[in-house]
Motif scaffolding. Structure first.
Motif, PDB file in Angstrom:
ATOM      1  N   TYR A 107       9.970 -20.776  -3.227  1.00  0.00           N
ATOM      2  CA  TYR A 107      11.066 -20.267  -2.393  1.00  0.00           C
ATOM      3  C   TYR A 107      11.033 -18.747  -2.320  1.00  0.00           C
ATOM      4  O   TYR A 107      10.706 -18.097  -3.303  1.00  0.00           O
ATOM      5  N   PRO A 108      11.339 -18.192  -1.119  1.00  0.00           N
ATOM      6  CA  PRO A 108      11.828 -18.864   0.094  1.00  0.00           C
ATOM      7  C   PRO A 108      10.724 -19.634   0.803  1.00  0.00           C
ATOM      8  O   PRO A 108       9.538 -19.289   0.689  1.00  0.00           O
ATOM      9  N   THR A 109      11.124 -20.682   1.517  1.00  0.00           N
ATOM     10  CA  THR A 109      10.166 -21.508   2.227  1.00  0.00           C
ATOM     11  C   THR A 109      10.735 -21.892   3.580  1.00  0.00           C
ATOM     12  O   THR A 109      11.940 -21.781   3.815  1.00  0.00           O
ATOM     13  N   TYR A 110       9.861 -22.370   4.461  1.00  0.00           N
ATOM     14  CA  TYR A 110      10.297 -22.859   5.761  1.00  0.00           C
ATOM     15  C   TYR A 110      10.343 -24.383   5.732  1.00  0.00           C
ATOM     16  O   TYR A 110       9.447 -25.025   5.188  1.00  0.00           O
ATOM     17  N   LEU A 111      11.365 -24.944   6.322  1.00  0.00           N
ATOM     18  CA  LEU A 111      11.442 -26.385   6.515  1.00  0.00           C
ATOM     19  C   LEU A 111      10.958 -26.691   7.934  1.00  0.00           C
ATOM     20  O   LEU A 111      10.810 -25.789   8.759  1.00  0.00           O
ATOM     21  N   PRO A 112      10.744 -27.972   8.244  1.00  0.00           N
ATOM     22  CA  PRO A 112      10.143 -28.285   9.541  1.00  0.00           C
ATOM     23  C   PRO A 112      11.048 -28.024  10.724  1.00  0.00           C
ATOM     24  O   PRO A 112      10.579 -27.940  11.851  1.00  0.00           O
ATOM     25  N   ASP A 113      12.366 -27.940  10.493  1.00  0.00           N
ATOM     26  CA  ASP A 113      13.254 -27.708  11.617  1.00  0.00           C
ATOM     27  C   ASP A 113      13.544 -26.221  11.755  1.00  0.00           C
ATOM     28  O   ASP A 113      13.581 -25.489  10.791  1.00  0.00           O
ATOM     29  N   GLY A 114      13.775 -25.769  12.958  1.00  0.00           N
ATOM     30  CA  GLY A 114      14.062 -24.366  13.180  1.00  0.00           C
ATOM     31  C   GLY A 114      13.511 -23.911  14.504  1.00  0.00           C
ATOM     32  O   GLY A 114      12.334 -23.583  14.615  1.00  0.00           O
ATOM     33  N   GLU A 115      14.337 -23.923  15.532  1.00  0.00           N
ATOM     34  CA  GLU A 115      13.874 -23.510  16.843  1.00  0.00           C
ATOM     35  C   GLU A 115      13.464 -22.042  16.797  1.00  0.00           C
ATOM     36  O   GLU A 115      12.488 -21.620  17.392  1.00  0.00           O
ATOM     37  N   SER A 116      14.264 -21.241  16.119  1.00  0.00           N
ATOM     38  CA  SER A 116      13.842 -19.897  15.732  1.00  0.00           C
ATOM     39  C   SER A 116      13.783 -19.954  14.219  1.00  0.00           C
ATOM     40  O   SER A 116      14.772 -20.209  13.568  1.00  0.00           O
ATOM     41  N   GLU A 117      12.589 -19.785  13.662  1.00  0.00           N
ATOM     42  CA  GLU A 117      12.354 -20.128  12.266  1.00  0.00           C
ATOM     43  C   GLU A 117      13.334 -19.441  11.328  1.00  0.00           C
ATOM     44  O   GLU A 117      13.710 -18.296  11.514  1.00  0.00           O
ATOM     45  N   PHE A 118      13.735 -20.174  10.315  1.00  0.00           N
ATOM     46  CA  PHE A 118      14.624 -19.623   9.302  1.00  0.00           C
ATOM     47  C   PHE A 118      14.084 -19.972   7.931  1.00  0.00           C
ATOM     48  O   PHE A 118      13.511 -21.034   7.724  1.00  0.00           O
ATOM     49  N   LEU A 119      14.268 -19.055   6.996  1.00  0.00           N
ATOM     50  CA  LEU A 119      13.831 -19.272   5.631  1.00  0.00           C
ATOM     51  C   LEU A 119      14.924 -19.950   4.824  1.00  0.00           C
ATOM     52  O   LEU A 119      16.103 -19.665   4.997  1.00  0.00           O
ATOM     53  N   VAL A 120      14.513 -20.839   3.936  1.00  0.00           N
ATOM     54  CA  VAL A 120      15.430 -21.493   3.010  1.00  0.00           C
ATOM     55  C   VAL A 120      15.214 -20.865   1.639  1.00  0.00           C
ATOM     56  O   VAL A 120      14.090 -20.863   1.123  1.00  0.00           O
ATOM     57  N   SER A 121      16.275 -20.325   1.080  1.00  0.00           N
ATOM     58  CA  SER A 121      16.177 -19.601  -0.185  1.00  0.00           C
ATOM     59  C   SER A 121      16.948 -20.295  -1.293  1.00  0.00           C
ATOM     60  O   SER A 121      17.830 -21.123  -1.050  1.00  0.00           O
ATOM     61  N   ILE A 122      16.621 -19.927  -2.513  1.00  0.00           N
ATOM     62  CA  ILE A 122      17.447 -20.245  -3.672  1.00  0.00           C
ATOM     63  C   ILE A 122      18.413 -19.083  -3.819  1.00  0.00           C
ATOM     64  O   ILE A 122      18.008 -17.963  -4.110  1.00  0.00           O
ATOM     65  N   ASP A 123      19.687 -19.335  -3.624  1.00  0.00           N
ATOM     66  CA  ASP A 123      20.642 -18.235  -3.584  1.00  0.00           C
ATOM     67  C   ASP A 123      22.033 -18.733  -3.958  1.00  0.00           C
ATOM     68  O   ASP A 123      22.292 -19.937  -4.016  1.00  0.00           O
ATOM     69  N   LYS A 124      22.928 -17.801  -4.153  1.00  0.00           N
ATOM     70  CA  LYS A 124      24.319 -18.129  -4.471  1.00  0.00           C
ATOM     71  C   LYS A 124      25.020 -18.715  -3.252  1.00  0.00           C
ATOM     72  O   LYS A 124      24.557 -18.581  -2.112  1.00  0.00           O
ATOM     73  N   PHE A 125      26.160 -19.357  -3.488  1.00  0.00           N
ATOM     74  CA  PHE A 125      26.979 -19.877  -2.401  1.00  0.00           C
ATOM     75  C   PHE A 125      27.591 -18.707  -1.642  1.00  0.00           C
ATOM     76  O   PHE A 125      28.217 -17.826  -2.220  1.00  0.00           O
ATOM     77  N   SER A 126      27.379 -18.678  -0.335  1.00  0.00           N
ATOM     78  CA  SER A 126      27.891 -17.609   0.507  1.00  0.00           C
ATOM     79  C   SER A 126      27.953 -18.104   1.936  1.00  0.00           C
ATOM     80  O   SER A 126      27.459 -19.190   2.267  1.00  0.00           O
ATOM     81  N   SER A 127      28.527 -17.284   2.812  1.00  0.00           N
ATOM     82  CA  SER A 127      28.574 -17.636   4.224  1.00  0.00           C
ATOM     83  C   SER A 127      27.168 -17.743   4.797  1.00  0.00           C
ATOM     84  O   SER A 127      26.878 -18.637   5.606  1.00  0.00           O
ATOM     85  N   THR A 128      26.274 -16.854   4.367  1.00  0.00           N
ATOM     86  CA  THR A 128      24.893 -16.888   4.847  1.00  0.00           C
ATOM     87  C   THR A 128      24.181 -18.142   4.363  1.00  0.00           C
ATOM     88  O   THR A 128      23.451 -18.795   5.121  1.00  0.00           O
ATOM     89  N   THR A 129      24.381 -18.489   3.102  1.00  0.00           N
ATOM     90  CA  THR A 129      23.786 -19.705   2.556  1.00  0.00           C
ATOM     91  C   THR A 129      24.278 -20.929   3.311  1.00  0.00           C
ATOM     92  O   THR A 129      23.513 -21.839   3.630  1.00  0.00           O
ATOM     93  N   LEU A 130      25.556 -20.946   3.604  1.00  0.00           N
ATOM     94  CA  LEU A 130      26.145 -22.060   4.332  1.00  0.00           C
ATOM     95  C   LEU A 130      25.533 -22.189   5.728  1.00  0.00           C
ATOM     96  O   LEU A 130      25.282 -23.302   6.214  1.00  0.00           O
ATOM     97  N   ASP A 131      25.277 -21.057   6.378  1.00  0.00           N
ATOM     98  CA  ASP A 131      24.617 -21.087   7.683  1.00  0.00           C
ATOM     99  C   ASP A 131      23.237 -21.741   7.576  1.00  0.00           C
ATOM    100  O   ASP A 131      22.823 -22.508   8.458  1.00  0.00           O
TER     101      ASP A 131
END
Length: 375
Positions: A85-109
């Motif tokens: 991590y961070p890594t990409y998952l297969p979904d993402g029309e505009s690619e997004f990274l998935v991170s190990i992170d604290k609970f936050s508004s950004t994490t929720l997005d």
């Protein structure tokens, strides 16, 4: 060119291997976000993330049952099974990274991106249904996005990914039936049933044929993104996407609501009552001979032992799965040593679990198994 992603049994094996890996890849980010929430705060967020985690374990079980029914075992101990991590998952029309992170508004997005519903129709410009074209396919690490027939596509949503598996199963089983054969040649003794699995996250589907395989995959799709963009399924349960959306909107859905417009009880999400976990920590970030580094190594050993236990469960040791879900949450005791303590180099930032697995010696694996069994 066929518009199917799966055209032979090897394609189907690869996709189901990827499905197991993909479902697991959501667990470290969800677990870390849950661990980071301070005790007795944000009860709504804790309950929702925990419920989703339990269902992710169910999805792993369902995907593994389908794979076993086809005569192949999943491998939770493969060296590329846990992504970095961070890594990409297969979904993402505009690619997004998935991170190990604290609970936050950004994490929720990010969680909403992971679980988002399919976008059917002409919006997806690709020769393969449910897929989007990529110009930077090399950045993906998970097997779930490795191209089967094109170097420039990946799936728009996890639901689209599973729809491709469903279509592949129907096609290959039809081809086999025409020859008086079947693709479901696996030993039924490897199926995990509700006898060996209890989580409150839904019923396990034992897979023996096309019908039960499709039922298992349908349950994964419904619990993840929802079915045909409905908020509630036939059992009155919310999909993961709409559960997370409740946290984003600060309000519960109730029967009769439309997507994006909940009318149930309101609540507050307090992002300040969260430990400041370092985003995507690595063992190398912690000082040598420090308690934080020892805690990180201990957590990783315990987590690797958890994966070893799961691996045994889908290779004939189903009884090992009985306490696996509870064991996953017991990891919090070890993770707390990291999450609640600041980094010596940055007192405003705390440690966190790194989910880095070691495969360099048999002794490491044996030690981790022993640690897990005595935890």
């Amino acid at each position: 060119m066929s518009d199917r992603v799966i055209n032979c049994i090897e394609d189907l094996y690869q996709m189901l291997d990827a499905a197991v890996q993909l479902e697991h890849a959501t667990i470290p980010p969800y677990l870390t976000a849950l661990y980071s929430i301070k005790t007795e705060t944000n009860p709504e967020a804790s309950a929702i993330i925990r419920a989703v985690l339990v269902e992710e374990m169910l999805h792993i079980t369902l995907a593994a049952n389908v794979l076993n029914a086809l005569g192949k075992h999943p491998d939770f101990e493969a060296q590329d099974f846990v992504p970095s991590y961070p890594t990409y998952l297969p979904d993402g029309e505009s690619e997004f990274l998935v991170s190990i992170d604290k609970f936050s508004s950004t994490t929720l997005d990010t969680f909403l991106q992971i679980e988002r519903p399919s976008k059917r129709g002409p919006q997806l410009d690709s020769e393969l249904k449910g897929c989007v074209k990529r110009s930077n396919h090399h950045v993906f690490e998970l097997k779930a996005v490795k191209p089967l027939k094109s170097s420039t596509y990946s799936f728009y949503s996890i639901g689209d990914f599973y729809e491709a598996i469903r279509e592949g199963i129907e096609y290959l089983e039809d081809q086999a039936n025409r020859k008086g054969e079947t693709i479901f040649i696996g030993d039924p003794r490897f199926q995990v049933s509700n006898r060996y699995y209890y989580s409150g996250g839904g019923e396990v589907v034992e897979v023996f044929d096309k019908t039960t395989a499709l039922n298992a995959l349908e349950l994964i799709i419904e619990q993840g993104e929802g079915h045909t963009h409905q908020i509630f399924n036939e059992q009155g349960e919310l999909s993961h996407y709409y559960r997370f959306q409740q946290l984003k909107l600060g309000q519960y859905y109730q029967t009769g609501d439309s997507p994006g417009h909940p009318t149930g009880q309101k609540f507050e999400v307090d992002y300040k009552n969260v430990y400041p976990v370092k985003c995507n920590p690595k063992v190398a970030d912690f000082p040598e001979d420090s308690e934080l580094k020892q805690a990180a190594l201990q957590f990783n050993e315990n987590y690797q032992a958890f994966l070893t236990t799961i691996n045994r469960a889908f290779r004939g040791g189903q009884e090992d799965l009985i306490g696996a879900v509870c064991g996953m949450f017991r990891l919090k005791e070890c993770a707390s040593q990291l999450i609640r303590n600041p980094l010596p180099s940055n007192p405003l930032m705390n440690g966190g679990p790194t989910f880095e697995m070691r495969y360099d010696s048999i002794s490491v694996k044996a030690k981790s198994i022993k640690t897990w069994e005595t935890a």
